[in-house]
Design a protein around this motif. Structure first.
Motif, PDB file in Angstrom:
ATOM      1  N   ALA A   7       0.828  -1.210   0.000  1.00  0.00           N
ATOM      2  CA  ALA A   7       0.000   0.000   0.000  1.00  0.00           C
ATOM      3  C   ALA A   7       0.860   1.258   0.000  1.00  0.00           C
ATOM      4  O   ALA A   7       0.575   2.218  -0.727  1.00  0.00           O
ATOM      5  CB  ALA A   7      -0.914  -0.009   1.225  1.00  0.00           C
ATOM      6  N   GLY A  41      -6.690  -8.308   6.268  1.00  0.00           N
ATOM      7  CA  GLY A  41      -8.099  -8.647   6.425  1.00  0.00           C
ATOM      8  C   GLY A  41      -9.147  -7.917   5.623  1.00  0.00           C
ATOM      9  O   GLY A  41      -9.999  -8.527   5.041  1.00  0.00           O
ATOM     10  N   GLY A 366       5.046   3.717   5.501  1.00  0.00           N
ATOM     11  CA  GLY A 366       4.429   2.427   5.822  1.00  0.00           C
ATOM     12  C   GLY A 366       5.106   1.730   6.989  1.00  0.00           C
ATOM     13  O   GLY A 366       5.719   2.368   7.857  1.00  0.00           O
ATOM     14  N   GLU A 367       4.996   0.412   6.982  1.00  0.00           N
ATOM     15  CA  GLU A 367       5.504  -0.359   8.123  1.00  0.00           C
ATOM     16  C   GLU A 367       7.013  -0.198   8.305  1.00  0.00           C
ATOM     17  O   GLU A 367       7.530  -0.439   9.400  1.00  0.00           O
ATOM     18  CB  GLU A 367       5.118  -1.840   7.953  1.00  0.00           C
ATOM     19  N   GLY A 380      -5.955  -2.240  12.882  1.00  0.00           N
ATOM     20  CA  GLY A 380      -6.492  -1.558  11.698  1.00  0.00           C
ATOM     21  C   GLY A 380      -5.761  -0.275  11.330  1.00  0.00           C
ATOM     22  O   GLY A 380      -6.136   0.394  10.364  1.00  0.00           O
TER      23      GLY A 380
HETATM   24  C1  LIG Z   1      -2.007 -11.459   7.825  1.00  0.00           C
HETATM   25  C2  LIG Z   1      -1.988  -9.991   8.057  1.00  0.00           C
HETATM   26  C3  LIG Z   1      -3.178  -9.305   8.251  1.00  0.00           C
HETATM   27  C4  LIG Z   1      -3.155  -7.922   8.456  1.00  0.00           C
HETATM   28  N1  LIG Z   1      -4.341  -7.257   8.616  1.00  0.00           N
HETATM   29  C5  LIG Z   1      -4.315  -5.903   8.770  1.00  0.00           C
HETATM   30  C6  LIG Z   1      -5.533  -5.169   8.869  1.00  0.00           C
HETATM   31  O1  LIG Z   1      -6.637  -5.709   8.776  1.00  0.00           O
HETATM   32  N2  LIG Z   1      -5.450  -3.811   9.046  1.00  0.00           N
HETATM   33  C7  LIG Z   1      -4.259  -3.144   9.142  1.00  0.00           C
HETATM   34  O2  LIG Z   1      -4.239  -1.927   9.313  1.00  0.00           O
HETATM   35  N3  LIG Z   1      -3.093  -3.839   9.022  1.00  0.00           N
HETATM   36  C8  LIG Z   1      -3.093  -5.170   8.835  1.00  0.00           C
HETATM   37  N4  LIG Z   1      -1.913  -5.846   8.719  1.00  0.00           N
HETATM   38  C9  LIG Z   1      -0.655  -5.063   8.651  1.00  0.00           C
HETATM   39  C10 LIG Z   1      -0.561  -4.369   7.287  1.00  0.00           C
HETATM   40  O3  LIG Z   1      -1.043  -5.252   6.307  1.00  0.00           O
HETATM   41  C11 LIG Z   1       0.861  -3.962   6.933  1.00  0.00           C
HETATM   42  O4  LIG Z   1       1.471  -3.291   7.989  1.00  0.00           O
HETATM   43  C12 LIG Z   1       0.852  -3.051   5.713  1.00  0.00           C
HETATM   44  O5  LIG Z   1       0.187  -3.696   4.649  1.00  0.00           O
HETATM   45  C13 LIG Z   1       2.274  -2.695   5.307  1.00  0.00           C
HETATM   46  O6  LIG Z   1       2.226  -2.048   4.056  1.00  0.00           O
HETATM   47  P1  LIG Z   1       3.586  -1.583   3.396  1.00  0.00           P
HETATM   48  O7  LIG Z   1       3.251  -1.032   2.068  1.00  0.00           O
HETATM   49  O8  LIG Z   1       4.340  -0.752   4.348  1.00  0.00           O
HETATM   50  O9  LIG Z   1       4.447  -2.943   3.230  1.00  0.00           O
HETATM   51  P2  LIG Z   1       4.085  -4.301   2.481  1.00  0.00           P
HETATM   52  O10 LIG Z   1       2.685  -4.371   2.046  1.00  0.00           O
HETATM   53  O11 LIG Z   1       4.589  -5.408   3.340  1.00  0.00           O
HETATM   54  O12 LIG Z   1       4.971  -4.212   1.150  1.00  0.00           O
HETATM   55  C14 LIG Z   1       6.379  -4.314   1.194  1.00  0.00           C
HETATM   56  C15 LIG Z   1       6.877  -4.324  -0.234  1.00  0.00           C
HETATM   57  O13 LIG Z   1       8.295  -4.198  -0.242  1.00  0.00           O
HETATM   58  C16 LIG Z   1       8.840  -5.157  -1.138  1.00  0.00           C
HETATM   59  N5  LIG Z   1      10.235  -5.409  -0.724  1.00  0.00           N
HETATM   60  C17 LIG Z   1      10.694  -5.848   0.472  1.00  0.00           C
HETATM   61  N6  LIG Z   1      12.040  -5.919   0.441  1.00  0.00           N
HETATM   62  C18 LIG Z   1      12.433  -5.522  -0.789  1.00  0.00           C
HETATM   63  C19 LIG Z   1      13.688  -5.390  -1.437  1.00  0.00           C
HETATM   64  N7  LIG Z   1      14.841  -5.691  -0.826  1.00  0.00           N
HETATM   65  N8  LIG Z   1      13.722  -4.984  -2.730  1.00  0.00           N
HETATM   66  C20 LIG Z   1      12.572  -4.672  -3.386  1.00  0.00           C
HETATM   67  N9  LIG Z   1      11.353  -4.785  -2.827  1.00  0.00           N
HETATM   68  C21 LIG Z   1      11.285  -5.181  -1.532  1.00  0.00           C
HETATM   69  C22 LIG Z   1       7.917  -6.352  -1.007  1.00  0.00           C
HETATM   70  O14 LIG Z   1       8.067  -7.220  -2.097  1.00  0.00           O
HETATM   71  C23 LIG Z   1       6.558  -5.612  -1.005  1.00  0.00           C
HETATM   72  O15 LIG Z   1       6.208  -5.281  -2.316  1.00  0.00           O
HETATM   73  C24 LIG Z   1      -1.907  -7.215   8.493  1.00  0.00           C
HETATM   74  C25 LIG Z   1      -0.723  -7.905   8.302  1.00  0.00           C
HETATM   75  C26 LIG Z   1      -0.743  -9.275   8.079  1.00  0.00           C
HETATM   76  C27 LIG Z   1       0.571  -9.976   7.876  1.00  0.00           C
END
Ligand SMILES: Cc1cc2nc3c(=O)[nH]c(=O)nc-3n(C[C@H](O)[C@H](O)[C@H](O)COP(=O)(O)OP(=O)(O)OC[C@H]3O[C@@H](n4cnc5c(N)ncnc54)[C@H](O)[C@@H]3O)c2cc1C
Length: 560
Positions: A7, A41, A366-367, A380
């Motif tokens: 995201a 979720g 993000g995370e 959430g």
């Molecule tokens: C099972 C589950 C259920 C969840 N449910 C919820 C919920 O209902 N509500 C909520 O708020 N949160 C929820 N969370 C937490 C939330 O989904 C995540 O914190 C959030 O989606 C993180 O988004 P992001 O874009 O920061 O990272 P991510 O969505 O984890 O994306 C990380 C990206 O970085 C890429 N990447 C990683 N390392 C490299 C690299 N070295 N080189 C290139 N690309 C790389 C990966 O391939 C991926 O594309 C849930 C988490 C899990 C595991």
């Protein structure tokens, strides 16, 4: 350049492309098939009044952004970065609204523990990713570089110039020339033996940012979520939603043990309390042979069970797991073993409210970031964070890029970083396998850096980390294939896993109290002298300085 396409990364890319700039999105997997976002979720928090006015859901008009912020601070133990919280609550409603405008379907509004009003707008993880991807297709200037494991950032005199990585489909070492970089690589759940997140989350963003000189915050706070293991080999899926629907937790003596740990909320308590309760039951000999407790719905009426089955059928619980309905069918007939698995990194790269890191030209979202959630995160609130910070980081990175010109890549730095990747052609003579080291690291992190921590265990883990840091200088690959060589991928990820483990265990050892998701059995109480954040400042040679920054906020209203 954006690294990651969850995201946060997708939302950042959209914002950058909207300014007319060209943006490359490098992803370890394939677009729409990687990241934690996909598995969610997926509850996206916004204040309840905005859920009513903007999304026409049946929320509560008494809620507003400041009450939402107050609940975030309360669950975060008042050590959150207030500036990040302010941006979060102000922007989250617009981010949820635009998702629906871009085609994501909502499934209602839920009220999760820790929130005083219903704030969880339920989407599906797949729906969110699809809507964002659909939006990216409106911009011809968004270019995806798939199956690229980015390993390091290129820094020249303290300024970002791009990144290097491995195209693991072809075995080519690649470099990217960029005026600004956004790290959106998610967390490092794969540090642990058991996690519900995708296995590609190995802390690469933390590793590369640390080596580039970025500061970190709140790294000792990791959330564990109640999960079950579905089928061998591991498919670990969260079952927390079932607790909100009335499921009970029972120990091996068939006792409903949550009454000992949270008399008021029982199974509807927050994740950290449930995780600690389960581990305490197991340690005191009231767990199952596998170190779990039981989840049971035997006491529910048939109509209550049918109502839950309906939610499963609609596919809004952990939607990526097609097995979930089968799991529920099994649960109808017998209690199922559950345990807390690594779920979410509350801390991460330190950012400003514009998502700037301490490295010039480097942004994060993000995370991968820290500060928004303090010592614990509301259910959430991770997806809202990813969407809000994705937009902010994209906007800040674009503005930065528009003001600077391209400089030549520093050739010596690039060659040095490329040689680090090229493990296939460097014939080494040790017998250290990355896979063996990773297995031991996973086991020890699970044992000593999990839900319950203590000084002796953390020190044992840190000694292992010191040995592993030496060993990874000399890894030998047995598999010399250039295409999809898993051992090569493991060898490039391992330094980031080890480094993240070092940051987390050093901060966990330093914080001699229990707060939020961090629980020290040797310091089981909260201690106001620790009312603040531990920041990690990198020094040369991957060493770190710790800095304690007292928090300025304290509770001014009663907790929900
Ligand atoms: C099972 C589950 C259920 C969840 N449910 C919820 C919920 O209902 N509500 C909520 O708020 N949160 C929820 N969370 C937490 C939330 O989904 C995540 O914190 C959030 O989606 C993180 O988004 P992001 O874009 O920061 O990272 P991510 O969505 O984890 O994306 C990380 C990206 O970085 C890429 N990447 C990683 N390392 C490299 C690299 N070295 N080189 C290139 N690309 C790389 C990966 O391939 C991926 O594309 C849930 C988490 C899990 C595991």
């Amino acid at each position: 350049m954006v690294i990651g396409a969850g995201a946060a990364g997708l939302r950042a890319a959209i914002e950058i492309a909207a300014t007319g700039l060209h943006v490359i999105v490098a992803i370890k997997g394939r677009r729409g098939k990687c990241g934690a976002t996909l598995t969610a979720g997926a509850e996206v928090d916004i204040d309840s009044a905005s859920a009513t006015s903007l999304l026409r859901l049946s929320g509560d008009l008494r809620d507003d952004a400041s009450l939402f912020a107050n609940d975030m601070l309360s669950v975060g133990e008042w050590i959150n970065n207030v500036n990040l919280v302010d941006v979060h609550v102000a922007e989250a409603p617009q981010r949820a609204k635009e998702l629906t405008d871009w085609g994501a379907k909502t499934f209602g509004l839920i009220h999760s523990p820790g929130h005083r009003y219903p704030r969880g707008v339920v989407f599906s993880g797949i729906g969110i990713v699809r809507a964002l991807l659909k939006k990216t297709r409106e911009f011809s200037d968004i270019e995806f570089a798939e199956e690229i494991l980015v390993t390091d950032l290129i820094i020249d005199q303290g300024v970002i110039r791009g990144a290097v990585g491995l195209n693991f489909a072809t075995g080519e070492v690649v470099n990217f020339w960029a005026k600004a970089v956004v790290i959106a690589t998610g967390g490092c759940q794969s540090l642990y033996k058991f996690s519900d997140a995708p296995s590609e989350l190995t802390g690469d963003g933390y590793g590369m940012a640390f080596r580039a000189g970025a500061t970190f915050v709140d790294m000792e706070f990791i959330q564990f979520l109640i999960c079950t293991m579905l089928y061998e080999p591991f498919t670990i899926t969260p079952v927390q939603q079932l607790l909100y629907k009335g499921a009970w937790l029972l120990n091996s003596k068939n006792e409903r043990f949550m009454k000992l740990y949270d008399t008021l909320n029982l199974e509807k308590s927050t994740r950290d309390v449930i995780a600690r309760a389960i581990m305490s039951e197991v340690i005191q000999g009231r767990g199952t042979h596998n170190g779990c407790v039981y989840l049971s719905i035997e006491h529910l009426t048939e109509s209550e069970i049918n109502a839950i089955a309906d939610v499963y059928r609609k596919g809004t619980f952990a939607t990526s797991y097609a097995y979930d309905l089968a799991f529920f069918d099994r649960l109808k007939h017998e209690p199922i073993e559950v345990f807390p698995a690594a779920h979410y990194f509350c801390g991460g790269i330190e950012i400003s409210n514009k998502c700037m890191t301490s490295v010039v030209g480097l942004f994060a979202a993000g995370e991968a970031t820290g500060g928004t959630h303090g010592a614990n995160r509301l259910a959430g609130n991770a997806l809202s964070e990813a969407l809000v910070q994705g937009r902010v980081a994209g906007s800040s990175a674009a503005r930065f890029a528009l003001d600077v010109s391209f400089e030549d890549l520093p050739r010596d730095t690039v060659s040095r970083l490329e040689r680090k990747i090229d493990l296939i052609d460097s014939h080494r003579t040790t017998d250290q396998s990355p896979v063996q080291i990773r297995k031991l690291l996973n086991e020890l992190s699970w044992r000593h850096l999990g839900v319950l921590r203590h000084k002796g265990g953390l020190q044992e883990l840190l000694s292992f980390i010191d040995r592993a840091t030496m060993q990874i200088q000399n890894l030998e690959l047995r598999n010399r294939s250039h295409s999809y060589n898993q051992e090569w991928i493991e060898a490039l990820q391992l330094p980031n896993l080890v480094l993240t483990a070092k940051i987390v265990s050093t901060t966990a050892l330093f914080r001699e109290e229990s707060r939020g998701t961090h629980f020290r059995t040797d310091f089981p109480n909260k201690d106001e002298r620790w009312h603040g954040c531990i920041r990690v400042l990198p020094t040369s040679r991957e060493e770190m300085n710790l800095d304690f920054k007292p928090a300025l906020t304290h509770s001014v209203v009663t907790s929900p």
